[in-house]
Motif scaffolding. Structure first.
Motif, PDB file in Angstrom:
ATOM      1  N   PRO A 326     -41.321  -1.257 -10.151  1.00  0.00           N
ATOM      2  CA  PRO A 326     -41.431  -0.617 -11.467  1.00  0.00           C
ATOM      3  C   PRO A 326     -40.476  -1.262 -12.464  1.00  0.00           C
ATOM      4  O   PRO A 326     -39.439  -1.817 -12.094  1.00  0.00           O
ATOM      5  CB  PRO A 326     -41.049   0.839 -11.187  1.00  0.00           C
ATOM      6  CG  PRO A 326     -40.261   0.806  -9.923  1.00  0.00           C
ATOM      7  CD  PRO A 326     -40.778  -0.340  -9.124  1.00  0.00           C
ATOM      8  N   THR A 327     -40.816  -1.177 -13.712  1.00  0.00           N
ATOM      9  CA  THR A 327     -39.954  -1.761 -14.758  1.00  0.00           C
ATOM     10  C   THR A 327     -38.741  -0.878 -15.042  1.00  0.00           C
ATOM     11  O   THR A 327     -37.721  -1.374 -15.511  1.00  0.00           O
ATOM     12  CB  THR A 327     -40.777  -1.955 -16.051  1.00  0.00           C
ATOM     13  OG1 THR A 327     -41.379  -0.707 -16.418  1.00  0.00           O
ATOM     14  CG2 THR A 327     -41.878  -2.986 -15.839  1.00  0.00           C
ATOM     15  N   ASP A 328     -38.854   0.403 -14.768  1.00  0.00           N
ATOM     16  CA  ASP A 328     -37.746   1.337 -15.012  1.00  0.00           C
ATOM     17  C   ASP A 328     -36.779   1.322 -13.831  1.00  0.00           C
ATOM     18  O   ASP A 328     -37.150   1.689 -12.707  1.00  0.00           O
ATOM     19  CB  ASP A 328     -38.302   2.744 -15.209  1.00  0.00           C
ATOM     20  CG  ASP A 328     -37.208   3.741 -15.597  1.00  0.00           C
ATOM     21  OD1 ASP A 328     -36.021   3.327 -15.659  1.00  0.00           O
ATOM     22  OD2 ASP A 328     -37.540   4.919 -15.826  1.00  0.00           O
ATOM     23  N   PRO A 329     -35.513   0.903 -14.008  1.00  0.00           N
ATOM     24  CA  PRO A 329     -34.545   0.857 -12.907  1.00  0.00           C
ATOM     25  C   PRO A 329     -34.341   2.199 -12.214  1.00  0.00           C
ATOM     26  O   PRO A 329     -33.993   2.236 -11.027  1.00  0.00           O
ATOM     27  CB  PRO A 329     -33.256   0.388 -13.598  1.00  0.00           C
ATOM     28  CG  PRO A 329     -33.722  -0.333 -14.827  1.00  0.00           C
ATOM     29  CD  PRO A 329     -34.953   0.399 -15.260  1.00  0.00           C
ATOM     30  N   GLU A 330     -34.535   3.285 -12.942  1.00  0.00           N
ATOM     31  CA  GLU A 330     -34.352   4.600 -12.337  1.00  0.00           C
ATOM     32  C   GLU A 330     -35.394   4.883 -11.248  1.00  0.00           C
ATOM     33  O   GLU A 330     -35.189   5.766 -10.411  1.00  0.00           O
ATOM     34  CB  GLU A 330     -34.428   5.686 -13.425  1.00  0.00           C
ATOM     35  CG  GLU A 330     -33.249   5.650 -14.399  1.00  0.00           C
ATOM     36  CD  GLU A 330     -33.301   6.792 -15.390  1.00  0.00           C
ATOM     37  OE1 GLU A 330     -34.226   7.635 -15.270  1.00  0.00           O
ATOM     38  OE2 GLU A 330     -32.415   6.857 -16.266  1.00  0.00           O
ATOM     39  N   GLN A 331     -36.468   4.132 -11.264  1.00  0.00           N
ATOM     40  CA  GLN A 331     -37.530   4.329 -10.267  1.00  0.00           C
ATOM     41  C   GLN A 331     -37.397   3.370  -9.081  1.00  0.00           C
ATOM     42  O   GLN A 331     -38.183   3.441  -8.145  1.00  0.00           O
ATOM     43  CB  GLN A 331     -38.900   4.140 -10.931  1.00  0.00           C
ATOM     44  CG  GLN A 331     -39.184   5.128 -12.033  1.00  0.00           C
ATOM     45  CD  GLN A 331     -40.522   4.847 -12.717  1.00  0.00           C
ATOM     46  OE1 GLN A 331     -41.320   4.022 -12.268  1.00  0.00           O
ATOM     47  NE2 GLN A 331     -40.767   5.534 -13.827  1.00  0.00           N
ATOM     48  N   TRP A 332     -36.413   2.496  -9.142  1.00  0.00           N
ATOM     49  CA  TRP A 332     -36.269   1.484  -8.089  1.00  0.00           C
ATOM     50  C   TRP A 332     -35.988   2.096  -6.721  1.00  0.00           C
ATOM     51  O   TRP A 332     -36.548   1.670  -5.718  1.00  0.00           O
ATOM     52  CB  TRP A 332     -35.152   0.495  -8.457  1.00  0.00           C
ATOM     53  CG  TRP A 332     -35.545  -0.446  -9.557  1.00  0.00           C
ATOM     54  CD1 TRP A 332     -36.776  -0.555 -10.142  1.00  0.00           C
ATOM     55  CD2 TRP A 332     -34.707  -1.401 -10.209  1.00  0.00           C
ATOM     56  NE1 TRP A 332     -36.769  -1.514 -11.118  1.00  0.00           N
ATOM     57  CE2 TRP A 332     -35.513  -2.066 -11.183  1.00  0.00           C
ATOM     58  CE3 TRP A 332     -33.381  -1.773 -10.081  1.00  0.00           C
ATOM     59  CZ2 TRP A 332     -35.007  -3.053 -12.002  1.00  0.00           C
ATOM     60  CZ3 TRP A 332     -32.875  -2.768 -10.902  1.00  0.00           C
ATOM     61  CH2 TRP A 332     -33.687  -3.405 -11.850  1.00  0.00           C
ATOM     62  N   MET A 333     -35.087   3.089  -6.675  1.00  0.00           N
ATOM     63  CA  MET A 333     -34.723   3.679  -5.386  1.00  0.00           C
ATOM     64  C   MET A 333     -35.935   4.341  -4.731  1.00  0.00           C
ATOM     65  O   MET A 333     -36.166   4.180  -3.530  1.00  0.00           O
ATOM     66  CB  MET A 333     -33.590   4.687  -5.557  1.00  0.00           C
ATOM     67  CG  MET A 333     -33.157   5.349  -4.247  1.00  0.00           C
ATOM     68  SD  MET A 333     -32.623   4.153  -2.974  1.00  0.00           S
ATOM     69  CE  MET A 333     -31.014   3.691  -3.621  1.00  0.00           C
ATOM     70  N   ASP A 334     -36.712   5.048  -5.504  1.00  0.00           N
ATOM     71  CA  ASP A 334     -37.916   5.676  -4.945  1.00  0.00           C
ATOM     72  C   ASP A 334     -38.902   4.613  -4.461  1.00  0.00           C
ATOM     73  O   ASP A 334     -39.516   4.762  -3.396  1.00  0.00           O
ATOM     74  CB  ASP A 334     -38.595   6.557  -6.003  1.00  0.00           C
ATOM     75  CG  ASP A 334     -37.784   7.805  -6.319  1.00  0.00           C
ATOM     76  OD1 ASP A 334     -36.918   8.177  -5.488  1.00  0.00           O
ATOM     77  OD2 ASP A 334     -37.997   8.408  -7.393  1.00  0.00           O
TER      78      ASP A 334
END
Length: 621
Positions: A326-334
């Motif tokens: 994903p482009t959003d870093p906040e979604q990387w962990m998921d």
């Protein structure tokens, strides 16, 4: 509706469709309608293309066109506009002055084919101009009969071979250029076309140099124009291109067109072809445009089918590359958690015989079953070898080492020694087979990792390291367990009833063989008729029976150790360590995507978009 409006409404959409596909590069996979220009050397090919495009192409004696030239012309709606672009190999050059075109084409040919050589590598020349028609031509080398100095003897055959590569495609219109001042029946180009386009349905003849026709032969030229000599379904056109002096003087295009028109109007023999619309460059443009549109219309159903097939292939290839992070870093962990969970679940499924999502139809148990069957076969062979040799070994031992026991008594140490020696021999093969299976399991785990993490080289690298470390660890523990198992086997133990039942079974089998004459009578089986022989025979029965028990035990125990440690515990440990991976490493590094895969995915998406747009255009047409 004006002629211009009719063109925009009926013709332009077809030309745009093919051009958009050609820009995309679809012609590498799909045969697009095109116009290939061929002719004998010095037939006037370049003059025709110059007249059509408004730019000077290489001229001179000998072979001038030595590489195929794709000349793409686009009509500009801007007033007095001209822009060119030449592309070959990895070189792209913008052209602002039409006078530079000839030099740049010569440079391109020299770089691709050398000073005198030939090549089938395409040079692309794009010309956008106020005066250019919306047409694309492929200019091919002129056919020669005699090579010049420095050229190979078979240069003529090389050229013909190159030309055939283009004109044999059924989607190609053939523009064959023939000078008026020669006998058309002797031209190599027409002979070649006649062999390839047997009915002449794809060929349009262009007659050049009408101002050089010998007096008295004009009627023959008119007969050719009227399709009376060599028939072509698309017929013939006649044009008068600019002379060399007119080109050097840079005569404006509108003046050249007017001069050509006057030539045909005033010519006593050629004014009729002019009135019939079979003469002049502008009429040729109209004819070619309409022929190309008709050709495209005829090709649309097949073209649509080919694009649909290519779209399906593109989607299948895209599916292999996943969607990327994903482009959003906040979604990387998921995202990373989902990726690792999917991988570890595949690993667990592999160990319990369930379907894996990333690599369909993988079944490690079919391989394990074969390996374990081979292990059982090894044990059976060992038992057969043991049974065949034990009587002789027992007899030799009895002769050399029997102690103070009376006849009829079995020496337990002798019994134990024989069994221990044989069982020890099985330890090394068991460990070797375990390591062989460990390599196979590691290979399957790595295959799962590559399928799940192919886009992320850092994550894949770390996973492979963990798989290798776990393999070494579990191999070591499995080897330790197997060695312990064999140490226990050397204790010589089994349940009394198990031993008794096995011993009785062996005796019954022996009696059965004896009753059928397979075995010798007991009294004759070893030496003579002594009590010692009976004792040795009894010892042999006991050895065979116990070895059979130990063999059956190992047949199950060794595979159980391998399945538990090398397969099941490896997957469990891999799951633990992959979850720890997210805590111990930078998530940005783990999700760093492979550059080439990213480019490939984007290219596939671009291809998919363009194909869908092309398909939409086809539906509208």
């Amino acid at each position: 509706m004006s002629l211009s409006e009719q063109y925009e409404a009926k013709v332009r959409p077809y030309i745009d469709l093919i051009d958009s596909l050609r820009v995309f590069g679809v012609e590498k996979d799909i045969a697009l309608p095109a116009i290939a220009v061929i002719g004998d050397q010095s037939s006037g090919k370049s003059s025709v293309l110059e007249a059509l495009s408004g730019v000077a192409l290489p001229r001179g004696s000998g072979i001038v066109t030595r590489c195929p030239l794709e000349l793409k012309m686009k009509k500009s709606r801007q007033r007095d506009f001209w822009h060119g672009k030449i592309k070959y190999k990895d070189i792209v050059i913008d052209i602002t002055d039409p006078a530079d075109v000839e030099r740049l084409i010569r440079n391109a040919q020299n770089e691709i084919a050398g000073a005198l050589g030939m090549s089938d590598e395409l040079i692309n020349l794009e010309v956008t101009s106020t005066n250019a028609p919306d047409l694309t031509f492929i200019d091919l080398p002129g056919i020669v009969r005699v090579p010049v100095k420095g050229q190979p003897e078979d240069i003529g055959e090389q050229i013909k071979s190159l030309i055939k590569k283009f004109i044999t495609k059924q989607d190609t219109i053939i523009l064959v250029v023939v000078p008026c001042n020669v006998d058309i029946t002797t031209t190599e180009a027409l002979k070649m076309v006649h062999k390839i386009d047997l009915t002449g349905e794809r060929t349009l003849g262009i007659l050049t140099k009408p101002d050089l026709v010998d007096k008295g032969t004009e009627d023959e030229v008119v007969s050719v124009i009227n399709n009376d000599i060599i028939f072509l379904a698309k017929g013939y056109m006649i044009v008068r291109c600019q002379e060399q002096q007119e080109i050097l003087d840079r005569t404006p295009l509108y003046e050249a067109i007017e001069m050509e028109k006057i030539f045909f109007i005033e010519h006593p023999h050629f004014r009729m072809p002019y009135k019939e619309g079979k003469a002049t460059i502008p009429k040729l443009v109209e004819k070619l445009t309409l022929e190309l549109v008709l050709h495209i219309e005829k090709s649309l159903p097949q073209l649509k089918e080919q694009i649909q097939v290519m779209l399906a292939e593109t989607q299948t290839e895209l599916d292999r590359y996943n969607s990327g992070p994903p482009t959003d870093p906040e979604q990387w962990m998921d995202f990373l958690t989902d990726k690792i969970t999917a991988f570890t679940q595949d690993a667990i499924n592999l160990t319990i015989g369930e379907e894996t999502k990333s690599v369909p139809h993988v079944n490690i148990f079919s391989t394990l079953r074969t390996q374990f069957n081979d292990w059982k076969t090894d044990l059976d062979i060992s038992e057969m070898t043991f049974n065949k040799g034990i009587e002789k070994e027992v007899k030799e031992y009895e002769e050399k080492y029997r102690g103070r026991e009376l006849p009829g008594f079995i020496n337990y140490k002798t019994f134990e020694m024989f069994l221990k020696d044989q069982i020890k021999q099985l330890e090394k093969p068991a460990i070797s087979r375990m390591k062989e299976i460990s390599v196979l399991i590691r290979k399957e785990f790595i295959q799962l990792a590559q399928s799940n993490f192919m886009d992320f080289p850092n994550l894949l690298k770390m996973t492979k390291i963990k798989i290798e470390n776990i393999k070494q660890l579990m191999e070591s523990e499995a080897e330790s367990m197997l060695k312990t198992q064999f140490k226990m086997e050397l204790m010589i133990y089994t349940q009394d009833n198990v031993y008794t039942n096995t011993l009785n079974m062996h005796r019954e089998e022996e009696d059965e063989r004896q009753s059928h004459g397979v075995a010798l009578p007991r009294c004759n089986r070893l030496y003579n008729h002594s009590d010692t022989e009976a004792t040795l025979e009894e010892l042999t029965h006991h050895l065979k029976s116990y070895y059979s028990i130990a063999s059956n035990r190992l047949a199950d125990q060794v595979p159980l150790v391998i399945k538990y440690m090398v397969l099941q515990e490896s997957a469990v440990q891999l799951q633990r360590e992959m979850l720890q991976l997210m805590k111990n490493y930078n998530i940005n590094d783990l999700l760093e995507e492979d550059y080439e895969i990213n480019i490939k995915r984007n290219n596939l998406k671009s291809r998919q978009k363009r194909l869908m747009e092309a398909l939409d255009k086809l539906v509208l047409l």
